[in-house]
Design a protein around this motif. Structure first.
Motif, PDB file in Angstrom:
ATOM      1  N   GLY A  66      -3.995   3.000  -2.555  1.00  0.00           N
ATOM      2  CA  GLY A  66      -2.990   2.329  -1.747  1.00  0.00           C
ATOM      3  C   GLY A  66      -3.072   2.699  -0.279  1.00  0.00           C
ATOM      4  O   GLY A  66      -2.706   1.908   0.593  1.00  0.00           O
ATOM      5  N   ILE A  67      -3.601   3.885  -0.011  1.00  0.00           N
ATOM      6  CA  ILE A  67      -3.744   4.322   1.378  1.00  0.00           C
ATOM      7  C   ILE A  67      -4.717   3.400   2.113  1.00  0.00           C
ATOM      8  O   ILE A  67      -4.542   3.120   3.297  1.00  0.00           O
ATOM      9  N   THR A  68      -5.712   2.892   1.407  1.00  0.00           N
ATOM     10  CA  THR A  68      -6.661   1.950   2.002  1.00  0.00           C
ATOM     11  C   THR A  68      -5.940   0.702   2.495  1.00  0.00           C
ATOM     12  O   THR A  68      -6.205   0.206   3.593  1.00  0.00           O
TER      13      THR A  68
ATOM     14  N   PHE B 114      -5.316   7.123  -5.246  1.00  0.00           N
ATOM     15  CA  PHE B 114      -4.656   6.923  -3.963  1.00  0.00           C
ATOM     16  C   PHE B 114      -5.300   5.778  -3.184  1.00  0.00           C
ATOM     17  O   PHE B 114      -5.458   5.842  -1.974  1.00  0.00           O
TER      18      PHE B 114
ATOM     19  N   SER C  24       2.292   1.713  -3.442  1.00  0.00           N
ATOM     20  CA  SER C  24       1.239   2.182  -4.340  1.00  0.00           C
ATOM     21  C   SER C  24       0.938   3.660  -4.115  1.00  0.00           C
ATOM     22  O   SER C  24       0.747   4.414  -5.074  1.00  0.00           O
ATOM     23  N   ALA C  25       0.898   4.075  -2.852  1.00  0.00           N
ATOM     24  CA  ALA C  25       0.630   5.482  -2.544  1.00  0.00           C
ATOM     25  C   ALA C  25       1.763   6.382  -3.038  1.00  0.00           C
ATOM     26  O   ALA C  25       1.521   7.476  -3.556  1.00  0.00           O
TER      27      ALA C  25
ATOM     28  N   ALA D 243       1.388   6.701  -6.760  1.00  0.00           N
ATOM     29  CA  ALA D 243       0.284   7.615  -7.088  1.00  0.00           C
ATOM     30  C   ALA D 243       0.690   9.060  -6.851  1.00  0.00           C
ATOM     31  O   ALA D 243       0.324   9.956  -7.620  1.00  0.00           O
ATOM     32  N   PHE D 244       1.466   9.299  -5.813  1.00  0.00           N
ATOM     33  CA  PHE D 244       1.939  10.664  -5.533  1.00  0.00           C
ATOM     34  C   PHE D 244       2.865  11.148  -6.639  1.00  0.00           C
ATOM     35  O   PHE D 244       2.767  12.293  -7.081  1.00  0.00           O
TER      36      PHE D 244
ATOM     37  N   SER E  51      -4.184  10.271 -10.864  1.00  0.00           N
ATOM     38  CA  SER E  51      -3.743   9.131 -10.063  1.00  0.00           C
ATOM     39  C   SER E  51      -4.837   8.673  -9.109  1.00  0.00           C
ATOM     40  O   SER E  51      -5.809   9.369  -8.862  1.00  0.00           O
TER      41      SER E  51
ATOM     42  N   GLY F 184       0.817  -1.207   0.000  1.00  0.00           N
ATOM     43  CA  GLY F 184       0.000   0.000   0.000  1.00  0.00           C
ATOM     44  C   GLY F 184       0.848   1.253   0.000  1.00  0.00           C
ATOM     45  O   GLY F 184       0.536   2.237  -0.673  1.00  0.00           O
TER      46      GLY F 184
END
Length: 64
Positions: free
Chosen positions: A33-35, A31, A15-16, A19-20, A29, A12
């Motif tokens: 991945g934060i999940t 986000f 992934s975040a 996305a950033f 993007s 995650g």
């Protein structure tokens, strides 16, 4: 649970970060991945609580 928690936190987080980087470059993007980071941290928290509960139960059994 502990292993899955760490796996979700790592993937995650990666992934975040990805996305950033895409968002900084001006792209669109996601986000999501934060999940997975939050879910992984929750699993780690549950694992820690379970270990503490088992330790307290063992302590309780030894006192009896």
């Amino acid at each position: 649970m502990k292993v899955w928690g760490w796996i979700l936190v790592v993937f995650g987080g990666l992934s975040a970060v990805g996305a950033f980087v895409v968002a900084v470059e001006g792209g669109e993007s996601n986000f999501g991945g934060i999940t997975f980071v939050v879910l992984g941290l929750y699993l780690l928290h549950l694992s820690k609580q379970k270990q503490k509960q088992q330790k307290d139960q063992k302590k309780w059994d030894n006192e009896s």
